[in-house]
Enzyme design. Structure first.
Site: not given
Ligand code: 2AM
Length: 503
Positions: A12, A35, A135, A137, A207, A210-211, A214, A285, A470
């Site tokens: 990824g 990737n 965490s 970024g 985590k 934590h958020n 935040e 999010k 109640r």
């Molecule tokens: P990509 O570049 O091929 O889209 C964040 O979106 C990361 O997750 C990216 O590296 C993306 O790969 C990956 N990603 C998103 N959907 C995915 C999936 N269904 N299978 C594998 N990797 C995925």
């Protein structure tokens, strides 16, 4: 045949994945990267070759089978793919190539329920699975994130040296984050902001909290800004200077520091300050929502954390608010305050509210560990958050110290340090709240924290009437203050005799 040369692998290569891979490479580990879309792998490797001092440590792989074969056994494979179905799909694609004992580490923003499910399934197949909250970024990922890993302890031991190396570090004496890392030059020494959190989904749960913290931390800062703007008519630059000052004291934190910077930023497009031109409709999010929802599920009064989520939701109703602003009446702000006194009172209101908010977050985790069978170490969790992450602050060292004094602390507000702070500050906090209410200024998180504070310190509450209500309409029964707990009574409200029976 590809020889296994990589110490670890990473799948990824979006922003977080690239930065974490470079952090690992900077610490001298050889890392294989993959990737789904192979173009991204190629581009990343090209970028490394052109720009990165640690380029020799990065091995790009176009095929998944080749990627897995490149990693030394037992394999450690970090996932930084989109949370949810993408994570499941990636795991399924990896499994046929993996061998017993290999470890998958999910560093994505997974829901902890998913992590628990995945850990169970993979351990049944002979693999190990670690869910690690990450965490900080992209800068954190590159130069030192806060890492919250959970899974089997054996799998953690295998990952631990790398995780400790790449985590943010804090000074052992001051608790301040060690800064100054640069590409190829990580900081050395210090206490790493990572530690084993517990089994299955515990790390992603922590985590998530934590958020949630935040969210409330940010909202409280926004309300302090809003009061200075509306009660004192200060401009953004002046308020920025106040935050700069506050950052030297007990409120010192990353969020206060960036707030001081943001508020003093001039608008590049026109006169005045940028913040005055930024639209007041907040996005989210989901992790704040997860925290609030879990607090509701567990019945823990994390109302200030939930309020921070609602405050974003209210802000997002921008068009409705604009329409309502000319219809719904409020007071006109009329004040001739002593500016320095009121600013100090707002600082106290912020500090007291912050103590309440953190007390709620830790109270939530204390309940979660009972519910989900974890044994969380709260002092260590606060220590992990001292560096790398968004809520990093001197304040967290005080929390670590509080749990060091008393690991079984019932509520953070009851630790002597925080007790003193909140007992001292509460009067000014109330003054600020009254001014906000009288002048019609919306400060929901300050108010929510105060409701929690006043409720928590009340030995009696109005729930006596609630229980009677109640019992009236639903025969839900009540306990009596003059009888032992656990004895339940019902009054026959519908009959003329109104007899009480023990049930
Ligand atoms: P990509 O570049 O091929 O889209 C964040 O979106 C990361 O997750 C990216 O590296 C993306 O790969 C990956 N990603 C998103 N959907 C995915 C999936 N269904 N299978 C594998 N990797 C995925």
């Amino acid at each position: 045949m590809q020889t296994a040369t990589a110490d670890i692998g990473l799948v990824g290569l979006a922003v977080m994945g690239q930065n974490l891979a470079l952090n690992i490479a900077d610490h001298g580990y050889t890392i294989a990267v993959f990737n789904r879309n192979a173009d991204k792998t190629r581009e990343f490797v090209e970028h490394c070759e052109r720009n990165e001092p640690s380029r020799a440590n990065v091995i790009g792989c176009a095929e998944m089978a080749e990627f897995v074969r490149t990693i030394k056994r037992p394999r450690k494979i970090v996932l930084l793919v989109k949370a949810g179905e993408a994570t499941d799909a990636t795991i399924e694609n990896l499994l046929p190539h993996m061998e017993a004992g290999d470890i998958i580490i999910d560093g994505g923003n997974a829901h902890w329920h998913d992590t628990t499910r995945r850990e169970k399934r993979l351990s049944g197949l002979g693999f190990a699975f670690i869910g690690s909250g990450v965490s900080g970024g992209e800068t954190g990922a590159r130069f030192g994130p806060s890492l919250m890993p959970s899974g089997t302890f054996e799998a953690w031991q295998s990952l631990e040296p790398i995780w400790r190396d790449i985590a943010a570090k804090v000074d052992a004496n001051t608790g301040k984050p060690l800064e100054g890392a640069a590409p190829g030059k990580p900081v050395s020494g210090g206490i790493p902001c990572t530690a084993y959190i517990g089994p299955n989904g515990a790390g992603h749960y922590v985590k998530m909290v934590h958020n949630g913290i935040e969210y409330i931390d940010m909202q409280l800062i926004c309300e302090a800004y809003w009061l200075m703007k509306n009660l004192l008519g200060m401009d953004a630059g002046e308020i920025g200077k106040i935050f700069e000052k506050w950052n030297q004291g007990e409120l010192s934190s990353f969020l206060v520091e960036i707030t001081a910077d943001i508020l003093q930023q001039k608008d590049p497009d026109s006169d005045g300050f940028l913040v005055d031109k930024v639209l007041d409709a907040a996005g989210q999010k989901g992790t704040g929502l997860w925290t609030a929802a879990n607090a509701l599920t567990l019945g823990i009064p994390a109302n200030a954390i939930a309020e921070a989520v609602f405050a974003r939701a209210l802000s997002a109703l921008k068009d409705e608010r604009v329409a309502a602003s000319s219809l719904l009446k409020g007071p006109v702000v009329k004040l001739e305050p002593d500016r320095a006194v009121l600013i100090e009172a707002i600082r106290n209101a912020l500090y007291c509210s912050k103590i309440c908010a953190y007390a709620q977050g830790f109270q939530l985790m204390a309940e979660a560990q009972l519910e989900y069978g974890w044994q969380l170490d709260f002092g260590t969790i606060a220590q992990i958050w001292q560096g790398g992450c968004i809520i990093r602050a001197g304040f967290l060292r005080k929390i670590t110290e509080a749990y060091g004094r008393n690991p079984g602390l019932m509520n953070l507000m009851l630790d002597p340090y925080f007790l003193e702070a909140i007992n001292q500050g509460q009067y000014q906090w109330r003054q600020v709240m009254s001014l906000a209410v009288i002048n019609g200024i919306s400060v929901p998180a300050f108010g929510s924290a105060m409701a929690y504070y006043d409720g928590y310190r009340s030995s009696t509450l109005s729930a006596n009437l609630l229980q009677a209500q109640r019992d009236f309409f639903g025969a839900h029964t009540y306990e009596r203050t003059d009888k032992p707990r656990g004895k339940f009574f019902h009054l026959d409200w519908s009959s003329s005799e109104r007899n009480q029976v023990e049930v």
